[in-house]
Design an enzyme around this catalytic site. Structure first.
Site, short mmCIF file in Angstrom:
data_model
loop_
_atom_site.label_atom_id
_atom_site.label_comp_id
_atom_site.label_asym_id
_atom_site.label_seq_id
_atom_site.Cartn_x
_atom_site.Cartn_y
_atom_site.Cartn_z
N ASP A 196 0.86 -1.19 0.00
CA ASP A 196 0.00 0.00 0.00
C ASP A 196 0.89 1.24 0.00
O ASP A 196 2.10 1.15 0.23
CB ASP A 196 -1.02 -0.01 1.14
CG ASP A 196 -0.40 0.17 2.52
OD1 ASP A 196 0.79 -0.14 2.71
OD2 ASP A 196 -1.13 0.60 3.43
N PHE B 90 6.84 2.40 -4.17
CA PHE B 90 8.22 2.69 -3.78
C PHE B 90 8.68 4.10 -4.13
O PHE B 90 9.71 4.56 -3.63
CB PHE B 90 9.21 1.65 -4.36
CG PHE B 90 9.01 0.27 -3.84
CD1 PHE B 90 9.34 -0.06 -2.53
CD2 PHE B 90 8.45 -0.72 -4.64
CE1 PHE B 90 9.13 -1.34 -2.03
CE2 PHE B 90 8.24 -2.01 -4.15
CZ PHE B 90 8.59 -2.32 -2.85
N HIS C 165 11.89 -8.54 0.87
CA HIS C 165 11.55 -7.12 0.69
C HIS C 165 12.79 -6.25 0.90
O HIS C 165 13.67 -6.59 1.70
CB HIS C 165 10.46 -6.73 1.70
CG HIS C 165 9.75 -5.47 1.37
ND1 HIS C 165 10.23 -4.23 1.74
CD2 HIS C 165 8.58 -5.25 0.71
CE1 HIS C 165 9.39 -3.31 1.32
NE2 HIS C 165 8.38 -3.89 0.70
#
Length: 214
Positions: free
Chosen positions: A62, A75, A181
């Site tokens: 999100d 990002f 991640h």
């Protein structure tokens, strides 16, 4: 809604009850609270990367929830805003991978080269991560992923982190680049050294497509 070929691709979604409920929720939240990105930028990733041009998909979860950070691309943050830790790590890996020192935190240039920078939840309340979860965005963005997966030409899906990797079952027979991640909590456990940028360009070159200018 979008203003390019996505409108034809997604027209059936626009008419479904869940999507009407989602838009009503979003409009209400934006009226009552501070939410990000700016309402006019919610669909910006789709506007900057038409369906016909999509050759890479980077999935986020999100939007950034800090003041003036989110700009509609996963990002990416607006110029003048402090670079978030995950994006900083993405730039570190870009340098380690290809020797490119990038300082521009707005990733519009990536989007305009055919990289769909898609958050699977497309809005958020200020300082409240995942506040717009399970309101219908995931249904909508899953459909976007399915539509891209239905393309005849192969697309590269970049899945960073466990959440993004849950979407793999939607992708079918396309290229997948995945790792942990880029967050500081996990980057040292496999994001650093994963060389996603050179891998993307190697695949594009093999597919006789123009490489990304990172």
């Amino acid at each position: 809604m979008i203003g390019n070929d996505w409108d034809e691709i997604l027209k059936d979604e626009y008419s479904k009850p869940y999507f009407e409920e989602l838009l009503n929720f979003v409009n209400s939240e934006y009226d009552k609270r501070i939410c990000y990105p700016a309402k006019e930028n919610i669909f910006r990733a789709l506007r900057l990367t038409p369906y016909k041009d999509v050759k890479v998909v980077i999935l986020g979860q999100d939007p950034y929830h800090g003041e003036n950070e989110a700009n509609g691309l996963c990002f990416s943050v607006c110029k003048g805003v402090k670079c978030p830790p995950s994006l900083l790590n993405i730039f570190k890996e870009l340098y380690n991978d290809l020797g490119i020192k990038r300082t521009n935190t707005e990733l519009d240039d990536w989007a305009k080269q055919g990289i769909l920078m898609l958050n699977t939840i497309m809005s958020v309340e200020k300082d409240t991560p995942l506040s717009h979860k399970n309101k219908g965005w995931e249904i909508f963005t899953d459909e976007i992923i399915k539509k891209i997966a239905a393309k005849d030409e192969k697309v590269i899906f970049v899945l960073w982190g466990s959440y993004a990797r849950t979407k793999r079952e939607l992708i079918g027979n396309h290229y997948v680049i995945e790792s942990v991640h880029p967050s500081p909590l996990s980057a040292s456990r496999g994001f650093f050294g994963s060389k996603p940028f050179s891998k993307i360009n190697a695949i594009l070159e093999n597919e006789n497509k123009s490489k990304i200018e990172w």
